[in-house]
Structures are given as C-alpha cells and as structure tokens.
Design a protein around this motif. Structure first.
Motif, PDB file in Angstrom:
ATOM      1  N   ASP A  70      -5.507  25.135   2.963  1.00  0.00           N
ATOM      2  CA  ASP A  70      -6.957  25.331   3.093  1.00  0.00           C
ATOM      3  C   ASP A  70      -7.686  23.999   3.155  1.00  0.00           C
ATOM      4  O   ASP A  70      -8.830  23.920   3.590  1.00  0.00           O
ATOM      5  N   GLY A  71      -7.014  22.956   2.701  1.00  0.00           N
ATOM      6  CA  GLY A  71      -7.591  21.622   2.727  1.00  0.00           C
ATOM      7  C   GLY A  71      -6.527  20.606   2.372  1.00  0.00           C
ATOM      8  O   GLY A  71      -5.480  20.946   1.823  1.00  0.00           O
ATOM      9  N   SER A  72      -6.799  19.348   2.696  1.00  0.00           N
ATOM     10  CA  SER A  72      -5.845  18.288   2.372  1.00  0.00           C
ATOM     11  C   SER A  72      -6.593  17.045   1.924  1.00  0.00           C
ATOM     12  O   SER A  72      -7.760  16.830   2.292  1.00  0.00           O
ATOM     13  N   LEU A  73      -5.909  16.234   1.135  1.00  0.00           N
ATOM     14  CA  LEU A  73      -6.477  14.974   0.660  1.00  0.00           C
ATOM     15  C   LEU A  73      -5.368  13.929   0.686  1.00  0.00           C
ATOM     16  O   LEU A  73      -4.268  14.174   0.189  1.00  0.00           O
ATOM     17  N   MET A  74      -5.651  12.786   1.303  1.00  0.00           N
ATOM     18  CA  MET A  74      -4.683  11.691   1.349  1.00  0.00           C
ATOM     19  C   MET A  74      -5.326  10.423   0.821  1.00  0.00           C
ATOM     20  O   MET A  74      -6.477  10.106   1.172  1.00  0.00           O
ATOM     21  N   VAL A 126       0.852  -1.189   0.000  1.00  0.00           N
ATOM     22  CA  VAL A 126       0.000   0.000   0.000  1.00  0.00           C
ATOM     23  C   VAL A 126       0.887   1.238   0.000  1.00  0.00           C
ATOM     24  O   VAL A 126       1.798   1.368   0.825  1.00  0.00           O
ATOM     25  N   ALA A 127       0.644   2.120  -0.958  1.00  0.00           N
ATOM     26  CA  ALA A 127       1.383   3.371  -1.067  1.00  0.00           C
ATOM     27  C   ALA A 127       0.454   4.516  -0.694  1.00  0.00           C
ATOM     28  O   ALA A 127      -0.733   4.493  -1.029  1.00  0.00           O
ATOM     29  N   ALA A 128       0.991   5.512  -0.003  1.00  0.00           N
ATOM     30  CA  ALA A 128       0.169   6.630   0.449  1.00  0.00           C
ATOM     31  C   ALA A 128       0.801   7.959   0.043  1.00  0.00           C
ATOM     32  O   ALA A 128       2.018   8.134   0.172  1.00  0.00           O
ATOM     33  N   VAL A 129      -0.033   8.865  -0.440  1.00  0.00           N
ATOM     34  CA  VAL A 129       0.419  10.194  -0.861  1.00  0.00           C
ATOM     35  C   VAL A 129      -0.659  11.210  -0.497  1.00  0.00           C
ATOM     36  O   VAL A 129      -1.856  10.908  -0.542  1.00  0.00           O
ATOM     37  N   SER A 130      -0.238  12.422  -0.139  1.00  0.00           N
ATOM     38  CA  SER A 130      -1.199  13.473   0.190  1.00  0.00           C
ATOM     39  C   SER A 130      -0.974  14.710  -0.674  1.00  0.00           C
ATOM     40  O   SER A 130       0.113  14.923  -1.223  1.00  0.00           O
ATOM     41  N   VAL A 131      -2.022  15.508  -0.781  1.00  0.00           N
ATOM     42  CA  VAL A 131      -1.990  16.765  -1.525  1.00  0.00           C
ATOM     43  C   VAL A 131      -2.601  17.848  -0.645  1.00  0.00           C
ATOM     44  O   VAL A 131      -3.599  17.615   0.046  1.00  0.00           O
ATOM     45  N   SER A 132      -1.996  19.028  -0.647  1.00  0.00           N
ATOM     46  CA  SER A 132      -2.542  20.179   0.073  1.00  0.00           C
ATOM     47  C   SER A 132      -3.065  21.201  -0.912  1.00  0.00           C
ATOM     48  O   SER A 132      -2.499  21.384  -2.001  1.00  0.00           O
ATOM     49  N   CYS A 133      -4.147  21.858  -0.531  1.00  0.00           N
ATOM     50  CA  CYS A 133      -4.705  22.945  -1.330  1.00  0.00           C
ATOM     51  C   CYS A 133      -4.293  24.260  -0.678  1.00  0.00           C
ATOM     52  O   CYS A 133      -4.636  24.535   0.477  1.00  0.00           O
ATOM     53  N   LEU A 134      -3.522  25.046  -1.419  1.00  0.00           N
ATOM     54  CA  LEU A 134      -3.055  26.344  -0.939  1.00  0.00           C
ATOM     55  C   LEU A 134      -3.571  27.410  -1.894  1.00  0.00           C
ATOM     56  O   LEU A 134      -2.987  27.654  -2.950  1.00  0.00           O
ATOM     57  N   GLY A 135      -4.696  28.027  -1.520  1.00  0.00           N
ATOM     58  CA  GLY A 135      -5.311  28.996  -2.421  1.00  0.00           C
ATOM     59  C   GLY A 135      -5.782  28.303  -3.683  1.00  0.00           C
ATOM     60  O   GLY A 135      -6.549  27.339  -3.633  1.00  0.00           O
ATOM     61  N   LYS A 136      -5.279  28.750  -4.833  1.00  0.00           N
ATOM     62  CA  LYS A 136      -5.634  28.138  -6.116  1.00  0.00           C
ATOM     63  C   LYS A 136      -4.710  26.991  -6.491  1.00  0.00           C
ATOM     64  O   LYS A 136      -4.905  26.340  -7.516  1.00  0.00           O
TER      65      LYS A 136
END
Length: 254
Positions: free
Chosen positions: A195-199, A170-180
């Motif tokens: 402003d938000g995150s998704l993993m 299992v591989a895990a990665v996250s993304v952050s939302c910074l403004g646009k």
C-alpha cells in the motif's frame, strides 16, 4: 583495490531495542514468501573487485536480488564548466534482459538512475576531483525485490573500492506497508501488493540521511515506525559493509 570478501552471507536487522516497540497485528499469522519475520532482512553477500577492468567495483546479493556496480574515473569531463571547482557524478542503472520475466529494459531506469545519483551525490567529496567526472554503472542481474536499496549500497562499496574520497559509506533499506503490517527489505511479491513504501539512504558514521523516498499514504505513527526500522537496519548494514572493506584490506596484506 580489488579483492573478495563474504564467503558466507551476513545477516542484518533492526536492533532488538527497535523491534521490542512493535506490536503484533491482527494479521500476524501471515507468512512472508521467504519465511522471514516482518522485521528480518535478507542475508547479504558483498564483495569488492568484481570487475577487473573498472577503477572500482562491487557485487551484492540480497536474497534473490543480485547487483553488480562498476565505477570508472575520475576522467576529464567534457561537460564540466571551465572554472568548475567540483567534479561531476554520472549514474546509470540498467537491468539485464533476464533479470525478471518480462522486465527487460524498463522505462523507469532513468528514474532509478536519478535516485541513485541523489543518494550518492551528498556522500562523494566532489571537490577532490575538479573538472572531472566519475561514472557509476549499476547492472541488476536478478530482480528479487528492493532493487534500488541494494543498488545504492553496492554502489557505495564500489566507490570506496575505486578510491573515491567519501564522507562516509551509504547504506540503503526499504520498508513496505502491507495492510496493518510493515515488512522490511521486501521481496518482489510483497512490493507488488504494498500500500506504500519508504526507503532511506543513510550515512551511518555521520548519522545523516542522504535521501528519503516515500510512496503511498502513511499515518504519522506508521511513518515514524517505518523510519525507525529503516534506520536500525541501515546501521546494521553499515557494519556489514565496513566489515567487507576491512576484510579486503586484511587480505591484501597477507
């Protein structure tokens, strides 16, 4: 099994096809703290056999985030039901007192442990060790951002090193939302302003998601874009993880 691999760090990022779909935002001149592009992941250094006293273990270093995971068992489970046909998984995530200034043993360690459990329970073939328990202990040596994805990926390698039967890594990665902007594999500074995150935790060979964690408000287009970025990076990270295990097998034969 014990061994080392990854004398040099491997890089992984979403596929070129995925990146071509992205638009340059009006704040494209913003520079990430470590000078990466928005869609570039940190170099990953992975090795197994990091703890000789454990049944299996792994060490992961993603930029300044450093994690070590030890796996013990299967052992007889005191809490298992008498007629249980499946094993139990116990997960614990903790931080060293020096992981981050002022961090110490945080109050959210229980939540991180629960999320690690959710990410791994669908990967392990629990029927292969009935009435027993497998313990997974993750220790964050240095917190540099995206701690939980690194812990999950490292734990998956440690389980494989311990010989625990798995449906897949299992591989895990996250993304952050910074403004646009969407930034993949964020560091601590970026997480503090997000402003938000998704993993996403993903089984690359089976093409299955084991966990999706979302915080903050997301528009539908941004959510789909973040999903594409994470899945693309998970696929690449999965290749790095498989290469790590292959190198260990090769070294053991020499």
């Amino acid at each position: 099994m014990a061994g080392k691999t990854g004398s040099t760090a491997s890089t992984y990022s979403p596929s070129p096809a995925t990146r071509k779909k992205k638009r340059v935002s009006s704040t494209a001149d913003w520079v990430r703290p470590d000078n990466r592009t928005f869609y570039q992941c940190r170099p990953a250094y992975l090795r197994t056999g990091a703890v000789s006293t454990a049944a299996g273990s792994a060490y992961a270093e993603f930029g300044n985030t450093k994690v070590i995971v030890s796996v013990f068992g299967p052992r007889e489970s005191k809490k298992a039901m008498m007629y249980s046909d499946t094993g139990r998984l116990n997960c614990d995530v903790s931080y060293t007192t020096f992981a981050t200034p002022g961090r110490g043993q945080g109050s959210d360690n229980k939540e991180l442990s629960s999320m690690l459990h959710k990410a791994l329970e669908g990967v392990i073939i629990l029927e292969s060790f009935p009435k027993t328990t497998v313990d997974v202990f993750a220790l964050v040596l240095e917190s540099g951002g995206s701690d939980l994805p690194v812990v999950i990926s490292c734990a998956s390698l440690a389980l494989a090193d311990a010989g625990i039967l798995l449906y897949d890594l299992v591989a895990a990665v996250s993304v952050s939302c910074l403004g646009k902007n969407l930034v993949i594999d964020p560091v601590s500074e970026e997480e503090s302003y997000q402003d938000g995150s998704l993993m996403i935790t993903w089984m690359p060979s089976r093409n299955e998601v084991t966990q999706l964690a979302v915080t903050g408000g997301w528009s539908t287009p941004k959510f789909h874009e973040a999903m594409e970025l994470c899945l693309g990076a998970c696929s690449k990270l999965g290749e790095v993880m498989r290469s790590c295990l292959k190198d260990v097998v090769t070294d053991s034969k020499e």
